[in-house]
Design a protein around this motif. Structure first.
Motif, PDB file in Angstrom:
ATOM      1  N   VAL A 123      47.347 -11.695  -8.864  1.00  0.00           N
ATOM      2  CA  VAL A 123      46.580 -10.688  -8.117  1.00  0.00           C
ATOM      3  C   VAL A 123      45.105 -10.704  -8.497  1.00  0.00           C
ATOM      4  CG1 VAL A 123      48.586  -9.211  -7.805  1.00  0.00           C
ATOM      5  CG2 VAL A 123      47.117  -8.864  -9.803  1.00  0.00           C
ATOM      6  N   GLY A 124      44.700 -11.662  -9.327  1.00  0.00           N
ATOM      7  CA  GLY A 124      43.290 -11.839  -9.625  1.00  0.00           C
ATOM      8  C   GLY A 124      42.715 -10.918 -10.677  1.00  0.00           C
ATOM      9  N   SER A 125      43.551 -10.342 -11.545  1.00  0.00           N
ATOM     10  CA  SER A 125      43.025  -9.440 -12.572  1.00  0.00           C
ATOM     11  C   SER A 125      43.717  -9.678 -13.917  1.00  0.00           C
ATOM     12  CB  SER A 125      43.201  -7.988 -12.147  1.00  0.00           C
ATOM     13  OG  SER A 125      44.575  -7.696 -11.923  1.00  0.00           O
ATOM     14  N   PRO A 126      43.563 -10.906 -14.469  1.00  0.00           N
ATOM     15  CA  PRO A 126      44.216 -11.194 -15.753  1.00  0.00           C
ATOM     16  C   PRO A 126      43.626 -10.352 -16.884  1.00  0.00           C
ATOM     17  CG  PRO A 126      42.660 -12.926 -15.194  1.00  0.00           C
ATOM     18  CD  PRO A 126      42.753 -12.038 -13.987  1.00  0.00           C
ATOM     19  N   GLN A 127      44.495  -9.902 -17.772  1.00  0.00           N
ATOM     20  CA  GLN A 127      44.093  -9.109 -18.926  1.00  0.00           C
ATOM     21  C   GLN A 127      44.485  -9.851 -20.198  1.00  0.00           C
ATOM     22  OE1 GLN A 127      42.420  -6.139 -18.505  1.00  0.00           O
ATOM     23  NE2 GLN A 127      42.481  -6.710 -16.332  1.00  0.00           N
ATOM     24  N   PRO A 128      43.757  -9.638 -21.295  1.00  0.00           N
ATOM     25  CA  PRO A 128      44.150 -10.277 -22.564  1.00  0.00           C
ATOM     26  C   PRO A 128      45.549  -9.839 -22.974  1.00  0.00           C
ATOM     27  CG  PRO A 128      41.938  -9.321 -22.716  1.00  0.00           C
ATOM     28  CD  PRO A 128      42.523  -8.830 -21.430  1.00  0.00           C
ATOM     29  N   LEU A 129      46.282 -10.726 -23.618  1.00  0.00           N
ATOM     30  CA  LEU A 129      47.589 -10.360 -24.134  1.00  0.00           C
ATOM     31  C   LEU A 129      47.438  -9.297 -25.220  1.00  0.00           C
ATOM     32  CD1 LEU A 129      49.314 -13.861 -24.531  1.00  0.00           C
ATOM     33  CD2 LEU A 129      49.385 -12.312 -22.575  1.00  0.00           C
ATOM     34  N   PRO A 130      48.370  -8.356 -25.304  1.00  0.00           N
ATOM     35  CA  PRO A 130      48.304  -7.357 -26.382  1.00  0.00           C
ATOM     36  C   PRO A 130      48.230  -8.027 -27.748  1.00  0.00           C
ATOM     37  CG  PRO A 130      49.995  -6.775 -24.778  1.00  0.00           C
ATOM     38  CD  PRO A 130      49.543  -8.164 -24.429  1.00  0.00           C
ATOM     39  N   GLY A 131      47.352  -7.507 -28.621  1.00  0.00           N
ATOM     40  CA  GLY A 131      47.046  -8.177 -29.881  1.00  0.00           C
ATOM     41  C   GLY A 131      48.243  -8.462 -30.759  1.00  0.00           C
ATOM     42  N   GLU A 132      49.049  -7.442 -31.062  1.00  0.00           N
ATOM     43  CA  GLU A 132      50.192  -7.648 -31.950  1.00  0.00           C
ATOM     44  C   GLU A 132      51.230  -8.575 -31.325  1.00  0.00           C
ATOM     45  OE1 GLU A 132      50.772  -6.848 -35.132  1.00  0.00           O
ATOM     46  OE2 GLU A 132      48.683  -6.195 -35.151  1.00  0.00           O
ATOM     47  N   ALA A 133      51.449  -8.408 -30.022  1.00  0.00           N
ATOM     48  CA  ALA A 133      52.405  -9.284 -29.339  1.00  0.00           C
ATOM     49  C   ALA A 133      51.915 -10.724 -29.352  1.00  0.00           C
ATOM     50  CB  ALA A 133      52.624  -8.811 -27.910  1.00  0.00           C
ATOM     51  N   ALA A 134      50.590 -10.920 -29.231  1.00  0.00           N
ATOM     52  CA  ALA A 134      50.045 -12.276 -29.232  1.00  0.00           C
ATOM     53  C   ALA A 134      50.190 -12.926 -30.608  1.00  0.00           C
ATOM     54  CB  ALA A 134      48.586 -12.246 -28.807  1.00  0.00           C
ATOM     55  N   LEU A 135      49.909 -12.174 -31.677  1.00  0.00           N
ATOM     56  CA  LEU A 135      50.097 -12.719 -33.017  1.00  0.00           C
ATOM     57  C   LEU A 135      51.551 -13.117 -33.240  1.00  0.00           C
ATOM     58  CD1 LEU A 135      47.853 -10.300 -35.101  1.00  0.00           C
ATOM     59  CD2 LEU A 135      47.593 -12.789 -34.973  1.00  0.00           C
ATOM     60  N   ASP A 136      52.453 -12.262 -32.809  1.00  0.00           N
ATOM     61  CA  ASP A 136      53.876 -12.569 -32.899  1.00  0.00           C
ATOM     62  C   ASP A 136      54.212 -13.775 -32.027  1.00  0.00           C
ATOM     63  OD1 ASP A 136      56.556 -11.738 -33.877  1.00  0.00           O
ATOM     64  OD2 ASP A 136      56.952 -11.443 -31.749  1.00  0.00           O
TER      65      ASP A 136
END
Length: 238
Positions: A123-136
């Motif tokens: 839909v054209g609105s990418p958001q950064p991955l949640p920080g803790e979930a990304a580290l995991d």
């Protein structure tokens, strides 16, 4: 390996959903209304929706959302009842990740985070991955999709992944297998040997690169960059 991940084998076309959609057609199926309780091959449904034919999507969207919510609740209930240490079947049996309900919960969290990003891209609105979930997610990908009793068919090598949030991992590759090591936090005074190559970025950027959502060379790369090409071409199961 990098940029692809691994999935269980099997015929995805055999997966079906009891949609209960009152009307509409799918490509390759009879042009007739779907009856209550009609079972539709999941891949065919997705091909239809992804093709931009939206005359069906209103009813189908609601049916899929309801099915997804119910399935998620069933999974969460089963995981809570079983507890994180209980053993269970997984598709990553030869990897370093344990075959436990806790590991399944961890992996499913990454599926949700990654495919939420995919939907945002759509839909054209990418958001950064949640920080803790990304580290995991960095840890989970390297442990599940790379590390294990897999023969590395090239010269032994060590590749480091550094998250801007302060955590680092080393993937050690040899003919005896691949293993993952969590490196000391900066400032601890513990020394580590040099790696043959390294990649730096936020944890979210590392996850997206590992899963092929962004190019690996969008990260800050040091050392022998050819190793990242070899990792992308490597299939540990072969």
């Amino acid at each position: 390996m990098l940029g692809r991940g691994r999935r269980p084998s099997g015929d995805a076309d055999a997966t079906t959903l009891d949609l209960g959609v009152p009307g509409g057609t799918l490509d390759g199926y009879p042009a007739e209304p779907y009856k209550e309780g009609k079972r539709t091959p999941y891949r065919g449904l997705l091909r239809h929706a992804a093709g931009g034919r939206r005359h069906l999507c209103g009813d189908v969207r609601e049916a899929l959302l309801a099915w997804s919510a119910e399935s998620t609740e069933q999974l969460l209930g089963a995981l809570r009842e079983s507890g994180p240490e209980r053993g269970c079947w997984t598709w990553w049996g030869a990897s370093e990740s344990p075959q436990t309900c806790g590991a399944v919960a961890q992996q499913q969290l990454q599926e949700v985070a990654l495919h939420t990003y995919d939907a945002q891209i759509t839909v054209g609105s990418p958001q950064p991955l949640p920080g803790e979930a990304a580290l995991d997610g960095v840890d989970e990908f390297l442990s599940t999709c790379c590390a294990g009793a897999y023969r590395w068919p090239h010269e032994p090598a060590a590749v480091d992944y550094h998250a801007a949030e302060g955590r680092s991992w080393r993937l050690s590759l040899s003919a005896d297998g691949a293993r993952i090591t969590r490196l000391p936090m900066p400032g601890t005074g513990e020394a580590t040997d040099g790696a043959d190559a390294s990649a730096r970025g936020t944890a979210g950027e590392l996850v997206l690169a590992l899963y092929g959502r962004i190019p690996v060379d969008s990260l800050k790369l040091d050392g022998d960059r050819r190793l990242f090409e070899l990792l992308q071409a490597w299939d540990p199961d072969e």
